[in-house]
Design a protein around this motif. Sequence first.
Motif, PDB file in Angstrom:
ATOM      1  N   LEU A   2     -45.605  -0.755 -16.930  1.00  0.00           N
ATOM      2  CA  LEU A   2     -44.217  -1.180 -16.983  1.00  0.00           C
ATOM      3  C   LEU A   2     -43.531  -0.622 -18.221  1.00  0.00           C
ATOM      4  CD1 LEU A   2     -41.959  -3.093 -15.838  1.00  0.00           C
ATOM      5  CD2 LEU A   2     -42.793  -4.737 -17.490  1.00  0.00           C
ATOM      6  N   GLY A   3     -44.165  -0.712 -19.392  1.00  0.00           N
ATOM      7  CA  GLY A   3     -43.530  -0.295 -20.640  1.00  0.00           C
ATOM      8  C   GLY A   3     -43.263   1.198 -20.699  1.00  0.00           C
ATOM      9  N   PHE A   4     -44.258   2.006 -20.329  1.00  0.00           N
ATOM     10  CA  PHE A   4     -44.099   3.449 -20.437  1.00  0.00           C
ATOM     11  C   PHE A   4     -43.110   3.968 -19.398  1.00  0.00           C
ATOM     12  CE2 PHE A   4     -45.272   7.894 -19.862  1.00  0.00           C
ATOM     13  CZ  PHE A   4     -45.297   8.312 -21.173  1.00  0.00           C
ATOM     14  N   SER A   5     -43.212   3.481 -18.170  1.00  0.00           N
ATOM     15  CA  SER A   5     -42.321   3.970 -17.117  1.00  0.00           C
ATOM     16  C   SER A   5     -40.886   3.496 -17.313  1.00  0.00           C
ATOM     17  CB  SER A   5     -42.844   3.549 -15.744  1.00  0.00           C
ATOM     18  OG  SER A   5     -42.905   2.139 -15.650  1.00  0.00           O
ATOM     19  N   ALA A   6     -40.669   2.444 -18.092  1.00  0.00           N
ATOM     20  CA  ALA A   6     -39.317   1.972 -18.361  1.00  0.00           C
ATOM     21  C   ALA A   6     -38.611   2.857 -19.381  1.00  0.00           C
ATOM     22  CB  ALA A   6     -39.355   0.529 -18.858  1.00  0.00           C
ATOM     23  N   ASN A   7     -39.352   3.558 -20.205  1.00  0.00           N
ATOM     24  CA  ASN A   7     -38.769   4.438 -21.211  1.00  0.00           C
ATOM     25  C   ASN A   7     -38.522   5.810 -20.572  1.00  0.00           C
ATOM     26  OD1 ASN A   7     -38.128   6.068 -23.373  1.00  0.00           O
ATOM     27  ND2 ASN A   7     -39.682   5.172 -24.714  1.00  0.00           N
ATOM     28  N   ARG A   8     -37.276   6.077 -20.271  1.00  0.00           N
ATOM     29  CA  ARG A   8     -36.916   7.293 -19.551  1.00  0.00           C
ATOM     30  C   ARG A   8     -37.271   8.569 -20.317  1.00  0.00           C
ATOM     31  NH1 ARG A   8     -31.877   6.989 -16.063  1.00  0.00           N
ATOM     32  NH2 ARG A   8     -32.512   8.492 -14.515  1.00  0.00           N
ATOM     33  N   GLY A   9     -37.036   8.572 -21.637  1.00  0.00           N
ATOM     34  CA  GLY A   9     -37.357   9.736 -22.459  1.00  0.00           C
ATOM     35  C   GLY A   9     -38.846  10.027 -22.473  1.00  0.00           C
ATOM     36  N   ALA A  10     -39.655   8.968 -22.578  1.00  0.00           N
ATOM     37  CA  ALA A  10     -41.109   9.146 -22.577  1.00  0.00           C
ATOM     38  C   ALA A  10     -41.589   9.672 -21.228  1.00  0.00           C
ATOM     39  CB  ALA A  10     -41.799   7.832 -22.911  1.00  0.00           C
ATOM     40  N   LEU A  11     -40.995   9.191 -20.173  1.00  0.00           N
ATOM     41  CA  LEU A  11     -41.386   9.642 -18.831  1.00  0.00           C
ATOM     42  C   LEU A  11     -41.035  11.118 -18.629  1.00  0.00           C
ATOM     43  CD1 LEU A  11     -42.724   8.444 -16.375  1.00  0.00           C
ATOM     44  CD2 LEU A  11     -40.471   7.901 -15.459  1.00  0.00           C
ATOM     45  N   ILE A  12     -39.862  11.521 -19.082  1.00  0.00           N
ATOM     46  CA  ILE A  12     -39.461  12.930 -18.975  1.00  0.00           C
ATOM     47  C   ILE A  12     -40.380  13.803 -19.816  1.00  0.00           C
ATOM     48  CG2 ILE A  12     -37.611  14.562 -19.559  1.00  0.00           C
ATOM     49  CD1 ILE A  12     -35.621  12.351 -18.730  1.00  0.00           C
ATOM     50  N   ALA A  13     -40.705  13.337 -21.030  1.00  0.00           N
ATOM     51  CA  ALA A  13     -41.613  14.100 -21.897  1.00  0.00           C
ATOM     52  C   ALA A  13     -42.990  14.236 -21.257  1.00  0.00           C
ATOM     53  CB  ALA A  13     -41.721  13.431 -23.257  1.00  0.00           C
ATOM     54  N   LEU A  14     -43.474  13.165 -20.616  1.00  0.00           N
ATOM     55  CA  LEU A  14     -44.776  13.225 -19.944  1.00  0.00           C
ATOM     56  C   LEU A  14     -44.747  14.229 -18.795  1.00  0.00           C
ATOM     57  CD1 LEU A  14     -47.657  12.101 -19.582  1.00  0.00           C
ATOM     58  CD2 LEU A  14     -46.668  10.434 -18.011  1.00  0.00           C
ATOM     59  N   ILE A  15     -43.683  14.251 -18.041  1.00  0.00           N
ATOM     60  CA  ILE A  15     -43.570  15.194 -16.924  1.00  0.00           C
ATOM     61  C   ILE A  15     -43.527  16.628 -17.444  1.00  0.00           C
ATOM     62  CG2 ILE A  15     -42.025  15.977 -15.078  1.00  0.00           C
ATOM     63  CD1 ILE A  15     -41.320  12.979 -14.650  1.00  0.00           C
ATOM     64  N   VAL A  16     -42.725  16.875 -18.480  1.00  0.00           N
ATOM     65  CA  VAL A  16     -42.627  18.225 -19.049  1.00  0.00           C
ATOM     66  C   VAL A  16     -43.976  18.664 -19.610  1.00  0.00           C
ATOM     67  CG1 VAL A  16     -41.583  19.594 -20.898  1.00  0.00           C
ATOM     68  CG2 VAL A  16     -40.154  18.125 -19.483  1.00  0.00           C
ATOM     69  N   PHE A  17     -44.632  17.761 -20.363  1.00  0.00           N
ATOM     70  CA  PHE A  17     -45.953  18.098 -20.905  1.00  0.00           C
ATOM     71  C   PHE A  17     -46.951  18.354 -19.781  1.00  0.00           C
ATOM     72  CE2 PHE A  17     -50.233  16.876 -22.234  1.00  0.00           C
ATOM     73  CZ  PHE A  17     -50.418  17.802 -23.238  1.00  0.00           C
ATOM     74  N   GLY A  18     -46.901  17.551 -18.741  1.00  0.00           N
ATOM     75  CA  GLY A  18     -47.796  17.751 -17.600  1.00  0.00           C
ATOM     76  C   GLY A  18     -47.583  19.103 -16.936  1.00  0.00           C
ATOM     77  N   LEU A  19     -46.327  19.505 -16.793  1.00  0.00           N
ATOM     78  CA  LEU A  19     -46.034  20.809 -16.199  1.00  0.00           C
ATOM     79  C   LEU A  19     -46.535  21.953 -17.075  1.00  0.00           C
ATOM     80  CD1 LEU A  19     -42.427  20.191 -14.813  1.00  0.00           C
ATOM     81  CD2 LEU A  19     -44.534  20.487 -13.495  1.00  0.00           C
ATOM     82  N   ILE A  20     -46.312  21.831 -18.380  1.00  0.00           N
ATOM     83  CA  ILE A  20     -46.767  22.882 -19.294  1.00  0.00           C
ATOM     84  C   ILE A  20     -48.292  22.953 -19.312  1.00  0.00           C
ATOM     85  CG2 ILE A  20     -46.864  23.558 -21.736  1.00  0.00           C
ATOM     86  CD1 ILE A  20     -43.995  22.470 -21.986  1.00  0.00           C
ATOM     87  N   ALA A  21     -48.946  21.783 -19.416  1.00  0.00           N
ATOM     88  CA  ALA A  21     -50.414  21.760 -19.430  1.00  0.00           C
ATOM     89  C   ALA A  21     -50.968  22.258 -18.100  1.00  0.00           C
ATOM     90  CB  ALA A  21     -50.912  20.348 -19.726  1.00  0.00           C
ATOM     91  N   GLY A  22     -50.341  21.871 -16.992  1.00  0.00           N
ATOM     92  CA  GLY A  22     -50.788  22.345 -15.682  1.00  0.00           C
ATOM     93  C   GLY A  22     -50.645  23.846 -15.535  1.00  0.00           C
ATOM     94  N   ALA A  23     -49.527  24.382 -16.011  1.00  0.00           N
ATOM     95  CA  ALA A  23     -49.325  25.831 -15.948  1.00  0.00           C
ATOM     96  C   ALA A  23     -50.350  26.560 -16.804  1.00  0.00           C
ATOM     97  CB  ALA A  23     -47.910  26.188 -16.402  1.00  0.00           C
TER      98      ALA A  23
END
Length: 182
Positions: A1-22
């Motif tokens: 609940l806490g992490f997914s409620a923070n929009r900036g953290a969620l966007i950063a996680l997605i961006v980091f995931g894309l970079i790490a995946g690439a």
Amino acid sequence: LGFSANRGALIALIVFGLIAGAALLAPLLAPYDPVEQYRDFMLAPPVWAEGGSSRFLLGTDELGRDILSRLLWGGRVSLGIGLSAVLLSLIPGVLLGLTAAFFQRWMSPAIMRVMDILLALPSLLLAICVITILGPGLVNTVIAIAIGSLPGYVRLTRAQALAEIGRDYVTASRVAGAGVWR
């Protein structure tokens, strides 16, 4: 609940995931070998610039190597260095922090003074000193980064352990006969 409620953290996680995946999928995603040279296309501009070609999306460097391929493969090295440095700093940092918290009379002062000395030195200067002593190399670079970030883990772990030691459930378990390890 806490992490997914923070929009900036969620966007950063997605961006980091894309970079790490690439980076992890570089063998599949990279269009060319990162060290292969295309002498006919030295310093080719990216596809959106004038004179750019769709053959090299981000262009080429002064030796004609594809920049996109080099970024993808270089990301693997960067992720490896970062993960290694964090683990090499985290494990001893947690152990030293717990030791400093549980043995406050004779271990804590020595451990915390060493950490204060490491914190007093600028990280870049500390890294240069470690590299000078150990010599150049990838492993020594990881060790230098780990030594520079060690005090943060030690201090954080010690503070959290001291906060937990003072709680009622710890006092109750000690009264019931539980030892330090328990």
